[in-house]
Design a protein around this motif. Structure first.
Motif, mmCIF file in Angstrom:
data_model
loop_
_atom_site.group_PDB
_atom_site.id
_atom_site.type_symbol
_atom_site.label_atom_id
_atom_site.label_comp_id
_atom_site.label_asym_id
_atom_site.label_seq_id
_atom_site.Cartn_x
_atom_site.Cartn_y
_atom_site.Cartn_z
ATOM 1 N N VAL A 49 0.823 -1.159 -0.044
ATOM 2 C CA VAL A 49 0.159 -0.049 -0.058
ATOM 3 C C VAL A 49 0.753 1.403 -0.045
ATOM 4 O O VAL A 49 0.631 2.109 -0.800
ATOM 5 N N PRO A 50 2.088 1.298 0.620
ATOM 6 C CA PRO A 50 2.806 2.650 0.858
ATOM 7 C C PRO A 50 3.082 3.013 -0.689
ATOM 8 O O PRO A 50 3.432 4.319 -0.763
ATOM 9 N N TYR A 51 3.461 1.978 -1.482
ATOM 10 C CA TYR A 51 4.019 2.312 -2.948
ATOM 11 C C TYR A 51 2.895 2.832 -3.885
ATOM 12 O O TYR A 51 3.304 3.132 -4.979
ATOM 13 N N ALA A 52 1.627 2.515 -3.491
ATOM 14 C CA ALA A 52 0.366 2.916 -4.481
ATOM 15 C C ALA A 52 -0.036 4.182 -4.313
ATOM 16 O O ALA A 52 0.107 4.816 -3.074
ATOM 17 N N ASP A 53 -0.392 4.877 -5.480
ATOM 18 C CA ASP A 53 -1.176 6.238 -5.393
ATOM 19 C C ASP A 53 -2.657 6.012 -4.973
ATOM 20 O O ASP A 53 -3.096 6.749 -3.850
ATOM 21 N N THR A 54 -3.122 4.628 -5.384
ATOM 22 C CA THR A 54 -4.571 4.611 -5.220
ATOM 23 C C THR A 54 -4.846 3.133 -4.739
ATOM 24 O O THR A 54 -4.161 2.299 -5.546
ATOM 25 N N LEU A 55 -5.846 2.737 -3.986
ATOM 26 C CA LEU A 55 -6.193 1.360 -3.977
ATOM 27 C C LEU A 55 -7.428 1.176 -4.598
ATOM 28 O O LEU A 55 -8.674 1.999 -4.374
ATOM 29 N N MET A 56 -7.652 0.341 -5.603
ATOM 30 C CA MET A 56 -9.041 0.087 -6.186
ATOM 31 C C MET A 56 -9.369 -1.222 -5.641
ATOM 32 O O MET A 56 -8.978 -2.359 -5.775
ATOM 33 N N LEU A 57 -10.472 -1.465 -4.506
ATOM 34 C CA LEU A 57 -11.069 -2.472 -4.135
ATOM 35 C C LEU A 57 -12.621 -2.196 -3.485
ATOM 36 O O LEU A 57 -13.229 -1.359 -3.868
ATOM 37 N N THR A 58 -13.046 -3.263 -2.965
ATOM 38 C CA THR A 58 -14.546 -3.239 -2.549
ATOM 39 C C THR A 58 -14.578 -2.870 -1.356
ATOM 40 O O THR A 58 -13.650 -2.782 -0.466
ATOM 41 N N ARG A 59 -15.873 -2.343 -0.849
ATOM 42 C CA ARG A 59 -16.249 -1.842 0.436
ATOM 43 C C ARG A 59 -15.929 -2.955 1.671
ATOM 44 O O ARG A 59 -15.616 -2.673 2.694
ATOM 45 N N GLY A 60 -16.051 -4.429 1.336
ATOM 46 C CA GLY A 60 -15.808 -5.460 2.317
ATOM 47 C C GLY A 60 -14.587 -5.437 2.568
ATOM 48 O O GLY A 60 -14.200 -5.269 3.863
ATOM 49 N N ILE A 61 -13.657 -5.347 1.494
ATOM 50 C CA ILE A 61 -12.085 -5.307 1.884
ATOM 51 C C ILE A 61 -11.602 -3.995 2.816
ATOM 52 O O ILE A 61 -10.834 -4.200 3.710
#
Ligand code: R5P
Length: 293
Positions: free
Chosen positions: A79-91
């Motif tokens: 996560v620290p290396y990403a600009d953005t996370l694309m994911l579901t509300r559950g996760i």
């Protein structure tokens, strides 16, 4: 309360200096409202104009696919290396700490599994959830040429209407059915339809022949989807070619989290996307970081 006894007349008007009116750095986005621009500027780095989105939403129709069995153990270190996370509300709610500074792109379409017709999606997340979760964009799958093409397009346009109302951009995710030919003609058609109908940015696959015509004919930013796992150098080359041919970054999943060294791979992808590093140099960086463990 401010002291009213000592009011001073303002003098610093700089009447000879016109106020600057800045344009917005993202393609086709200058006429959007402040909130949408602000959220887009948290997805796309204003310096490079590009983004490294880490896509980990596959479970919404595939379940615990390879590399995503334990998101807490395998993904959080990336996560620290990403600009953005694309994911579901559950996760997001169950695993991602609310203290993360990365922007969130929330998967809001769904309702199907790999056991059934995938294009038969609906909107599966209320707009209030996106507001409550403070997300920077909502992702909707669009199946151009698919069995439920019209329904998926209408899913997207409904979210564009809601997104414009509340200041949240919509990412249209072009999904390619088994029967579609993955060529420039198809992706020009799919991305342009999404843009014409209001998507704020669009995810498209890379193709060797004519990708630059896809980005040129799409009036809003395109991010490149990673696709199935390929060797690291090939994935870095694909990402490099995509941004050099007009993509505004990548939205990659399997080629990062299924890599032999995901933490090294995401940093190599970042070098290609934000620093225009060549695939060979980025691959050398990948190997160095991999060997450092
Ligand atoms: C697929 O529908 C998911 O939305 C993924 O986000 C997308 O496929 C990108 O991931 P990958 O790079 O693994 O193809």
């Amino acid at each position: 309360m401010a002291d009213l006894d000592d009011l001073k007349e303002g003098k610093k008007y700089f009447a000879d200096t016109p106020q600057k009116t800045e344009g917005f750095f993202l393609k086709g986005s200058n006429s959007l409202d402040w909130g949408i621009k602000n959220r887009l500027a948290r997805i796309f780095n204003p310096k490079s104009g590009r983004t490294v989105m880490l896509a980990i939403d596959h479970g919404y129709f595939q379940g615990p696919t390879t590399g995503l069995e334990r998101i807490d153990l395998s993904i959080l270190p990336l996560v620290p290396y990403a600009d953005t996370l694309m994911l579901t509300r559950g996760i997001l709610r169950s695993i991602v700490p609310p203290s993360v500074s990365q922007s969130i792109v929330l998967r809001v379409s769904g309702g199907t599994s790999i056991l059934k017709e995938l294009s038969n999606e609906e909107i599966a997340v209320d707009i209030e959830e996106s507001i409550r979760l403070n997300v920077c964009a909502m992702a909707v799958q669009v199946f151009i040429g698919g069995e439920f093409e019209k329904e998926s397009i209408i899913n997207m346009t409904k979210m564009v209407d809601l997104g414009n109302r509340y200041g949240i951009p919509v990412l249209a995710v072009t999904a390619v059915g088994k029967d579609m030919t993955r060529d420039a003609r198809y992706f020009r058609l799919a991305t342009r339809i999404c843009a014409e109908l209001g998507a704020h940015y669009i995810k498209s696959y890379y193709i060797e022949e004519g990708f630059e015509t896809v980005t040129a004919s799409c009036p809003v930013p395109i991010v490149m989807a990673g696709g199935k796992k390929i060797p690291e150098l090939d994935a870095l080359t694909m990402a490099y070619n995509a941004v050099q041919k007009g993509a505004s970054g990548v939205d990659m999943g399997r080629n990062i989290f299924q890599s032999d060294a995901p933490v090294a791979m995401i940093q190599a992808v970042k070098a290609v996307v934000h620093d225009n590093e060549t695939p060979e140099k980025a691959y050398a960086l990948y190997n160095t970081l991999k060997n450092q463990g």
